[in-house]
Write a protein that holds these residues in place. Sequence first.
Motif, short mmCIF file in Angstrom:
data_model
loop_
_atom_site.label_atom_id
_atom_site.label_comp_id
_atom_site.label_asym_id
_atom_site.label_seq_id
_atom_site.Cartn_x
_atom_site.Cartn_y
_atom_site.Cartn_z
N PHE A 9 0.83 -1.21 0.00
CA PHE A 9 0.00 0.00 0.00
C PHE A 9 0.87 1.27 0.00
N GLY A 10 1.89 1.25 -0.85
CA GLY A 10 2.75 2.42 -0.99
C GLY A 10 3.79 2.58 0.09
N ASN A 11 3.92 1.60 0.96
CA ASN A 11 4.90 1.66 2.05
C ASN A 11 6.07 0.73 1.75
N GLN A 12 7.24 1.32 1.60
CA GLN A 12 8.44 0.57 1.24
C GLN A 12 8.92 -0.26 2.43
N MET A 232 -10.77 2.46 11.16
CA MET A 232 -9.66 3.40 11.02
C MET A 232 -8.31 2.72 11.23
N GLY A 233 -8.28 1.68 12.05
CA GLY A 233 -7.04 0.94 12.24
C GLY A 233 -6.52 0.37 10.94
N TYR A 234 -7.43 -0.19 10.14
CA TYR A 234 -7.03 -0.70 8.83
C TYR A 234 -6.82 0.43 7.82
N ARG A 235 -7.64 1.43 7.90
CA ARG A 235 -7.56 2.52 6.91
C ARG A 235 -6.20 3.20 6.94
N ILE A 236 -5.69 3.49 8.14
CA ILE A 236 -4.40 4.19 8.23
C ILE A 236 -3.26 3.24 8.58
N LEU A 237 -3.54 1.93 8.59
CA LEU A 237 -2.52 0.92 8.93
C LEU A 237 -1.86 1.27 10.26
N ASN A 238 -2.70 1.52 11.23
CA ASN A 238 -2.25 2.05 12.52
C ASN A 238 -1.38 1.05 13.28
N GLY A 239 -0.15 1.45 13.57
CA GLY A 239 0.75 0.60 14.33
C GLY A 239 1.36 -0.53 13.53
N PHE A 240 1.15 -0.54 12.22
CA PHE A 240 1.62 -1.66 11.40
C PHE A 240 3.13 -1.60 11.14
N LYS A 242 5.27 -0.13 13.80
CA LYS A 242 5.52 0.53 15.09
C LYS A 242 4.84 1.91 15.10
N LYS A 243 5.62 2.97 15.37
CA LYS A 243 5.03 4.30 15.50
C LYS A 243 5.11 5.12 14.21
N GLU A 244 5.61 4.51 13.16
CA GLU A 244 5.75 5.24 11.89
C GLU A 244 4.39 5.54 11.28
N VAL A 245 4.23 6.77 10.77
CA VAL A 245 3.00 7.14 10.07
C VAL A 245 3.11 6.60 8.64
N LEU A 246 2.12 5.81 8.24
CA LEU A 246 2.19 5.10 6.96
C LEU A 246 1.22 5.68 5.94
N ASN A 247 1.49 5.37 4.68
CA ASN A 247 0.51 5.67 3.64
C ASN A 247 -0.74 4.83 3.90
N PRO A 248 -1.92 5.41 3.78
CA PRO A 248 -3.13 4.67 4.12
C PRO A 248 -3.56 3.69 3.04
N MET A 249 -4.41 2.77 3.44
CA MET A 249 -5.08 1.91 2.47
C MET A 249 -6.10 2.75 1.71
#
Length: 488
Positions: A9-12, A232-240, A242-249
């Motif tokens: 989902f755009g996260n390297q 929202m946990g899945y939408r923003i990939l929360n904690g996936f 650790k604490k890094e802010v990820l590109n959302p689904m």
Amino acid sequence: MADRSKVIFGNQMSAKDYKKALEKKKSYLRQFGDDSKAAYSAKLVENATLYEPLGVYDIRVNEGEGEIPFDTEKGIIVGNIRMGFGHYRISIAMASAAKALGYTPYWMDLNSYKDTTCTKVIGKQNDLYSFGSRLSQKLPLFNKLVWEPMNYEGFRQLSYNAADQKNAELMAPVFHSIPKDIPLIGTHVWPAQAALHAGMEHVVNAIPDNWPMALHLAEGATHTIQTHQSYMGYRILNGFKKKEVLNPMPAEDLVYTGHYIDHELVANIEKDCDARLARKKNGEPMRFLMSIGGAGAQRELFAAVIKYLLPAVKAKKAALYVNVGDYKAVWDELCRDIPELAEISTTHFNDWADTNAFAQDAIVGNVEGIHAFWHENIFEAVYCTNLLMRSADVLLTKPSELAFYPIPKLFLKRIGGHEKWGAIHSAEMGDGSLECEDVPHTLQMIKLFLEEEATLKYMCDRIKANKVSGLYDGAYEVVKLAMAKKSK
């Protein structure tokens, strides 16, 4: 196709995590061989247990050609694996909803093709998971330091999904002869991932848990969830990561549907809840249904509950259904723990016609005593609980997939940290108790159910209200979504 272990989902993914995923795949190839060039056949066979009630056909792989053609207009594949009972139970709900909506369900268990690398990989992981589940119930320190963290945070990480995606590439060959335009619902992420790697065109990934985890991601599929809480946990990939802010689904990849429930249970909610309250008002034995999990764990807890209920059973204030699934050894051990259990119980062992007849008769008839159920056939072992639900008053279960079913529930201690969110959601919806984390609290809840009407009435009222809101329509919605993907 993009490498879904490198970018999710755009996260390297890091070079380290990607290398680890590659090494895991190579390890399985060394153990089980490379069948990526195999031209596996596929045929349809009536499912011995589920064809009559639900119209289910099994997809058999590498067993030659069949005479029944795939229906590319009305057919829908339910992709699953035997890993515990939960994924089978959710698959039954999908098949039931598909039949109710006029479609033909095809059952595809990726853990049933014994000569393939796919099944060998899944089988090894299933054995490890089942062993860990049982061990976690016997060794509190292992549960605290290893099992709970792995199920709660380990499976949550994108690095775990990266490894799974590489493993899923090994599962793709079993789809070789299956028409690629038939919609597929994955009730475990591996069939969804494998289907996408194999080129299946219309894939829905039905996420089972209420705790968002990267384990459940199958990029390229439409993901469905049973609760708003997890959205929202899945939408923003929360904690996936650790604490890094990820590109959302992407928003279009995530859909709330409600709970995945069999049509037969949803259609009879009002009738069954009214019957529960009538039995309570009339002073009939309260019917407790105990269903052991697919790993065969929690026998000691079952024994404590049965011992507590024995006086009430003898006094005809309670009746007990005990489904040990396909774990006959669990029943034998319970009988050793409770010497009088075998003598006072009626056994329904390995006789599906008898179990069916009992389940149907109990909906309107009287039930007393203890009734034990065991079936070596996995479909019968799982579906038995579903059939017994309609006539049961209270379901005693760990907060796994059964946490979402429309029956008053008493939640036993979880197996894995992710499961606690099933109990939390059920308590919020009003159709289940809080998780009882020890025997005294479990017995407290049993006493409440036995001695008063309020708890049962509260849950039954909430179940009926939840039905009106569409909470239990998830299986219908997933099937509709899968079929709609084909028309786009």
